[in-house]
Design a protein around this motif. Structure first.
Motif, short mmCIF file in Angstrom:
data_model
loop_
_atom_site.label_atom_id
_atom_site.label_comp_id
_atom_site.label_asym_id
_atom_site.label_seq_id
_atom_site.Cartn_x
_atom_site.Cartn_y
_atom_site.Cartn_z
N THR A 240 0.83 -1.21 0.00
CA THR A 240 0.00 0.00 0.00
C THR A 240 0.86 1.26 0.00
O THR A 240 0.53 2.26 -0.66
CB THR A 240 -0.94 0.00 1.22
OG1 THR A 240 -1.76 -1.18 1.18
CG2 THR A 240 -1.82 1.24 1.24
N LEU B 248 0.61 4.29 -2.67
CA LEU B 248 0.37 5.68 -2.30
C LEU B 248 1.42 6.61 -2.91
O LEU B 248 1.11 7.74 -3.29
CB LEU B 248 0.36 5.82 -0.78
CG LEU B 248 -0.82 5.12 -0.06
CD1 LEU B 248 -0.68 5.26 1.45
CD2 LEU B 248 -2.15 5.69 -0.54
N ASN C 81 2.71 6.06 -5.68
CA ASN C 81 2.36 6.06 -7.11
C ASN C 81 0.88 6.43 -7.26
O ASN C 81 0.13 5.75 -7.98
CB ASN C 81 2.64 4.70 -7.72
CG ASN C 81 4.12 4.38 -7.85
OD1 ASN C 81 4.73 4.61 -8.89
ND2 ASN C 81 4.71 3.85 -6.78
N TRP C 82 0.46 7.46 -6.58
CA TRP C 82 -0.96 7.83 -6.51
C TRP C 82 -1.56 8.00 -7.90
O TRP C 82 -1.00 8.66 -8.76
CB TRP C 82 -1.10 9.11 -5.71
CG TRP C 82 -2.54 9.48 -5.45
CD1 TRP C 82 -3.27 10.43 -6.08
CD2 TRP C 82 -3.41 8.86 -4.51
NE1 TRP C 82 -4.55 10.45 -5.59
CE2 TRP C 82 -4.67 9.49 -4.62
CE3 TRP C 82 -3.26 7.81 -3.59
CZ2 TRP C 82 -5.76 9.14 -3.84
CZ3 TRP C 82 -4.35 7.46 -2.81
CH2 TRP C 82 -5.58 8.12 -2.94
N GLY C 83 -2.71 7.37 -8.09
CA GLY C 83 -3.40 7.47 -9.36
C GLY C 83 -3.10 6.31 -10.31
O GLY C 83 -3.78 6.18 -11.34
N ASP C 84 -2.13 5.49 -9.97
CA ASP C 84 -1.77 4.36 -10.83
C ASP C 84 -2.66 3.16 -10.55
O ASP C 84 -3.29 2.60 -11.45
CB ASP C 84 -0.30 4.00 -10.63
CG ASP C 84 0.20 2.96 -11.63
OD1 ASP C 84 -0.59 2.52 -12.47
OD2 ASP C 84 1.39 2.61 -11.57
N VAL D 74 -6.09 1.12 -4.13
CA VAL D 74 -5.57 0.35 -3.00
C VAL D 74 -6.35 -0.94 -2.79
O VAL D 74 -5.78 -2.05 -2.81
CB VAL D 74 -5.58 1.20 -1.71
CG1 VAL D 74 -5.17 0.34 -0.51
CG2 VAL D 74 -4.64 2.39 -1.84
#
Length: 461
Positions: A33, A37, A39-42, A45
C-alpha cells in the motif's frame, strides 16, 4: 522519480519490519500500500489487494503448498522416529570424532538432500555437533557454520534432484525439473562443499594454534538421546525413497501415462512440463512418509500429534513466502516498476546474467532465498522465460542460476534461518555470524560466478 522512490521505500520498510520481528503475512500488504500511495493514481488500493495481491498469494499456495506440507510432515516424522539422529550417529561413527566438522556437514547434507527441513536438521544434529566439537576441542562458535554449510548451500540450490523449495520455485516459469543443468549443479556443489570445508578447517586450526578450545559453555550440555533409535538402514530408507522416486517418477513413470486431459479447459489447459516435477516430488514425499510410519510405528509415540505438528509447522513459512509473492505482484503492476525493471535488465544484456543479478539482489534485500527468488520470478519470471526462448538459451540454466542466485547473498543478519539456527545453538551474531556468512553466502556467490563462467565458455550441461 517519486514512484520509483516509493517502490524502494516500500521494500526498505518490508525489510525493516521483518527484521524487527513483524510478521510478513501482516505487513506485506501494508508495504504494498505504501508503494501504491507513492504512485498515486496508478492503482487503487483495495482493488490491488483483492485483485492482484490475493490472487498472486493464492496461486503460490495452490502451486507449492503440497511441497511445504509434505516436507514439514516428513521432517517431523524423521525427527519423532529418531531416524534423523540415527543417520547422524552413523555418519559420525564412519567419519570419526576427530573429523567433527566433516561429520556434521555430511550428516546435515544427507538429511537435507533427502528432504528433511533445515530446522529439523538443526535440532537433531546440534546436540551431536556440540558433543563432537567439545571432545575435539573445536570452538563451539563454528557449529552454526558447519550446520549451515551442510544444510543451506549445495544441498539447497546446487545438487540436482534436491527437493528443497528453492529448487522447485523456478519450475513453473521455465518448465524445467529439479534435475535442471545437472552437470553444472554438481560442479557448483563440489566447489561449495570444498571451499566451505577449507574455510572451516582453517578456522579450526587457527583457533587451535591460539589455544582456543570449545569455550566456556558450562550452561549448555545438550543431551544426546540414543535410546530406541532405528537401525541405519531403516532410518535411511525414506531418504533413499525420496531421491529415487523423484527421479523415476519425473523421468519415466509419470510421462508414460496419457495426460491429454491436461489440455482441456477443466484442467486449465496446462502443459505437463509445468506440473511434472511437482507431481514427482509430491509422489516421492508421500511414499516416503508412508514408509516412515510403517517402519517406525512403535517409535512414534503420537502419530497424529506428529503429523498435526508438521502440518501446522508448514503453514507459517508457506504463508510468509506467499505473502512476499503477493507483495511482488503488486509492485510489478505499478507503472514505475517498468522503469526499475528496465534498469535491472540493462545491468546485463544476457538474460542469464541479468536474472542472476536480480535474484541475488532481491534475496539479499529480503534476507530470504525463497522469498527473494519468488519476488523476482513473480515480477519478471515471464519476461525472462520469453527472453531465454528468444535468445535460444537452454531454460535449464535459467532454472539453475535463479536457484543459485537465491543463495548467493541471502545469509544476512536478518535472515530467518540465521536467527533460528543461532538460537538453537545458543550463540549470538557476534560469536558466529562471520563464519556462517563465509560458508553460507560467499561460497554460494563464488559458485554462482563459476557456473556463469561455465555457461559463457562451455555451455549448459
Amino acid at each position: 522519480m517519486v514512484g520509483i522512490l516509493g517502490i524502494f521505500a516500500s521494500l526498505a520498510l518490508l525489510i525493516y519490519l521483518a527484521e524487527r520481528g513483524w510478521n510478513v503475512i501482516f505487513v506485506a500488504p501494508i508495504c504494498a500500500t505504501v508503494a501504491i500511495l507513492f504512485n498515486w493514481g496508478d492503482l487503487p488500493v483495495l482493488g490491488s489487494y483483492t485483485q492482484i495481491y490475493m490472487p498472486a498469494l493464492g496461486s503460490y499456495f495452490a502451486t507449492y503448498f503440497p511441497l511445504f506440507l509434505l516436507g514439514a510432515v516428513f521432517g517431523k516424522l524423521m525427527d519423532e522416529s529418531g531416524s534423523a539422529r540415527a543417520i547422524a550417529h552413523r555418519i559420525v561413527a564412519w567419519v570419526g570424532p576427530k573429523r567433527a566438522i566433516l561429520a556434521v556437514v555430511l550428516a546435515c547434507a544427507l538429511l537435507t538432500y533427502g528432504g528433511v527441513s533445515l530446522f529439523v536438521v538443526a535440532f537433531s544434529v546440534y546436540p551431536i555437533a556440540a558433543s563432537l566439537f567439545r571432545e575435539a576441542g573445536i570452538p563451539k562458535r563454528l557449529i552454526p557454520a558447519a550446520i549451515g554449510l551442510g544444510s543451506f548451500t549445495f544441498t539447497m540450490v546446487a545438487l540436482p534432484g534436491t527437493p528443497a523449495i528453492q529448487n522447485a520455485i523456478p519450475i513453473p516459469f521455465f518448465k524445467t525439473s529439479i534435475y535442471a543443468a545437472p552437470g553444472m549443479g554438481l560442479v557448483a556443489a563440489v566447489f561449495m562443499f570444498a571451499s566451505g570445508m577449507f574455510w572451516l578447517n582453517r578456522r579450526a586450526q587457527a583457533a587451535a594454534r591460539q589455544g582456543e578450545g570449545y569455550g566456556d559453555h558450562a550452561e549448555d550440555h545438550p543431551a544426546v538421546d540414543t535410546r530406541n533409535l532405528p537401525g541405519f538402514a531403516v532410518a535411511l530408507t525414506p531418504i533413499l525413497l525420496v531421491i529415487a522416486l523423484n527421479f523415476l517418477l519425473s523421468k519415466f513413470v509419470i510421462p508414460a501415462f496419457d495426460h491429454s486431459y491436461l489440455a482441456t479447459a477443466k484442467f486449465k489447459n496446462v502443459d505437463l512440463k509445468k506440473v511434472l516435477a511437482i507431481w514427482a516430488i509430491v509422489g516421492a514425499m508421500a511414499t516416503a512418509i508412508v514408509a516412515i510410519v510403517l517402519m517406525n510405528r512403535r517409535r512414534i509415540a503420537d502419530l497424529a500429534g506428529a503429523i498435526n505438528a508438521g502440518t501446522l509447522g508448514s503453514l507459517l513459512p508457506m504463508a510468509n513466502t506467499a505473502s512476499e509473492v503477493g507483495y511482488g505482484a503488486v509492485i510489478a503492476a505499478l507503472a514505475a516498476f517498468a522503469i526499475v525493471r528496465e534498469g535491472l535488465k540493462s545491468l546485463a544484456s544476457d538474460p542469464v546474467i541479468s536474472l542472476w543479478l536480480v535474484v541475488t539482489v532481491l534475496a539479499a534485500m529480503t534476507g530470504s532465498a525463497s522469498g527473494g527468488m519468488s519476488l523476482a520470478l513473480g515480477a519478471m519470471g515471464e519476461y525472462y522465460a520469453k527472453a531465454a526462448e528468444a535468445a535460444h538459451i537452454n531454460p535449464e540454466i535459467m532454472h539453475r542460476i535463479a536457484a543459485m542466485g537465491s543463495a548467493a547473498m541471502d545469509i544476512l543478519p536478518h535472515n530467518g534461518a540465521v536467527i533460528t539456527l543461532l538460537a538453537i545453538c545458543k550463540l549470538t551474531h557476534r560469536q558466529s555470524y562471520f563464519d556462517l556468512f563465509m560458508v553460507g553466502s560467499l561460497t554460494a556467490f563464488s559458485a554462482s560466478v563459476l557456473v556463469l563462467g561455465l555457461y559463457l565458455t562451455v555451455g549448459v550441461f
